[in-house]
Enzyme design. Structure first.
Site, PDB file in Angstrom:
ATOM      1  N   LEU A   7      10.294  72.232  42.002  1.00 30.21           N
ATOM      2  CA  LEU A   7      11.345  71.687  42.300  1.00 30.21           C
ATOM      3  C   LEU A   7      12.019  72.122  43.501  1.00 30.21           C
ATOM      4  O   LEU A   7      12.504  73.411  43.251  1.00 30.21           O
ATOM      5  CB  LEU A   7      12.227  71.335  41.068  1.00 30.21           C
ATOM      6  N   ASP A   8      12.466  71.480  44.351  1.00 32.83           N
ATOM      7  CA  ASP A   8      13.312  71.850  45.219  1.00 32.83           C
ATOM      8  C   ASP A   8      14.803  71.915  44.537  1.00 32.83           C
ATOM      9  O   ASP A   8      15.106  71.243  43.559  1.00 32.83           O
ATOM     10  CB  ASP A   8      13.303  70.769  46.543  1.00 32.83           C
ATOM     11  N   LEU A   9      15.596  72.769  45.488  1.00 34.47           N
ATOM     12  CA  LEU A   9      17.118  72.734  44.830  1.00 34.47           C
ATOM     13  C   LEU A   9      17.984  71.803  45.583  1.00 34.47           C
ATOM     14  O   LEU A   9      18.712  71.102  44.900  1.00 34.47           O
ATOM     15  CB  LEU A   9      17.628  74.274  44.889  1.00 34.47           C
TER      16      LEU A   9
END
Length: 229
Positions: A7-9
């Protein structure tokens, strides 16, 4: 079908646009510049362009982190120490956090069913500060921040370095999820992963970057994954 989620932030879990708006506003005020919406927007454009140059390997990370302020304040006709400005901005940016709607609940629910890994291109001190503030570490097995890994998304090397730290990792069971086509989706494609693009505005994607799945927000990911089983 999937066991691992990368997951990207920024603008996937946390509202980076809001954090950026507040931080650059504080920087402008520090130098006696009125933080108008027009100026905030111009900084956003300059910042986005610089990070894209990093993705293309046209700039180093230091050139991005410092050059964006050199360009921004040069346009305002204000001489500044670009290194000092970069440090001040990062200090402001690392303070506090703002979740995108439903994102915290989504990450919590996903962590109970999947193995989560953070995949971020951000500056380590900034991302670590925001992760701590948001109490996100409890959801992720490992957080992969590009500055610490030594490679940036979308490079294959970034993902290979991350994969090497996960015992028994099987990339056929991994999904890369993020809002950036050029960083997250292209990066996942480069690494041989399935990808899911978070696209809240239903923007079109170019023909050469095609995500496997598309959702409006992270809150829709669990239902998507359940439908694929």
């Amino acid at each position: 079908m999937f066991e691992y989620l990368f997951l990207d932030l920024d603008d996937t879990i946390l509202d980076f646009r809001k954090a950026e708006r507040i931080a650059i506003g504080k920087v402008m005020s520090h130098f006696g510049v009125e933080p108008t919406e027009e100026r905030r927007h111009r900084y956003h454009e300059i910042n986005k362009w610089h990070w894209h140059q990093l993705e293309l390997k046209n700039m180093t990370r230091d050139e991005v982190l410092e050059g964006r302020f050199e360009m921004f304040f040069a346009e305002l006709g204000i001489p500044v120490d670009k290194v000092a400005v970069a440090r001040l901005y990062e200090e402001y940016l690392s303070q506090g956090h703002w979740f995108l709607p439903g994102a915290e609940e989504a990450v919590d629910a996903l962590s109970k069913k999947y193995r989560l890994y953070l995949a971020s291109n951000g500056t380590a001190s900034v991302q670590r500060g925001r992760m701590t503030s948001a109490n996100l570490y409890r959801f992720f097995e490992i957080s992969f921040v590009s500055q610490e890994i030594g490679h940036n998304k979308p490079s294959k090397e970034y993902f290979e370095a991350a994969f090497a730290r996960i015992p028994g990792f099987d990339k056929s069971k991994c999904l890369m999820v993020g809002d950036s086509l050029t960083s997250d989706i292209q990066g996942g494609i480069n690494a041989g992963l399935k990808t899911c693009w978070i696209n809240p505005t239903h923007a079109p994607h170019p023909a050469d970057i095609t995500p496997d799945y598309e959702i409006e927000s992270l809150s829709q990911l669990e239902a998507l994954l359940e439908s694929l089983k």
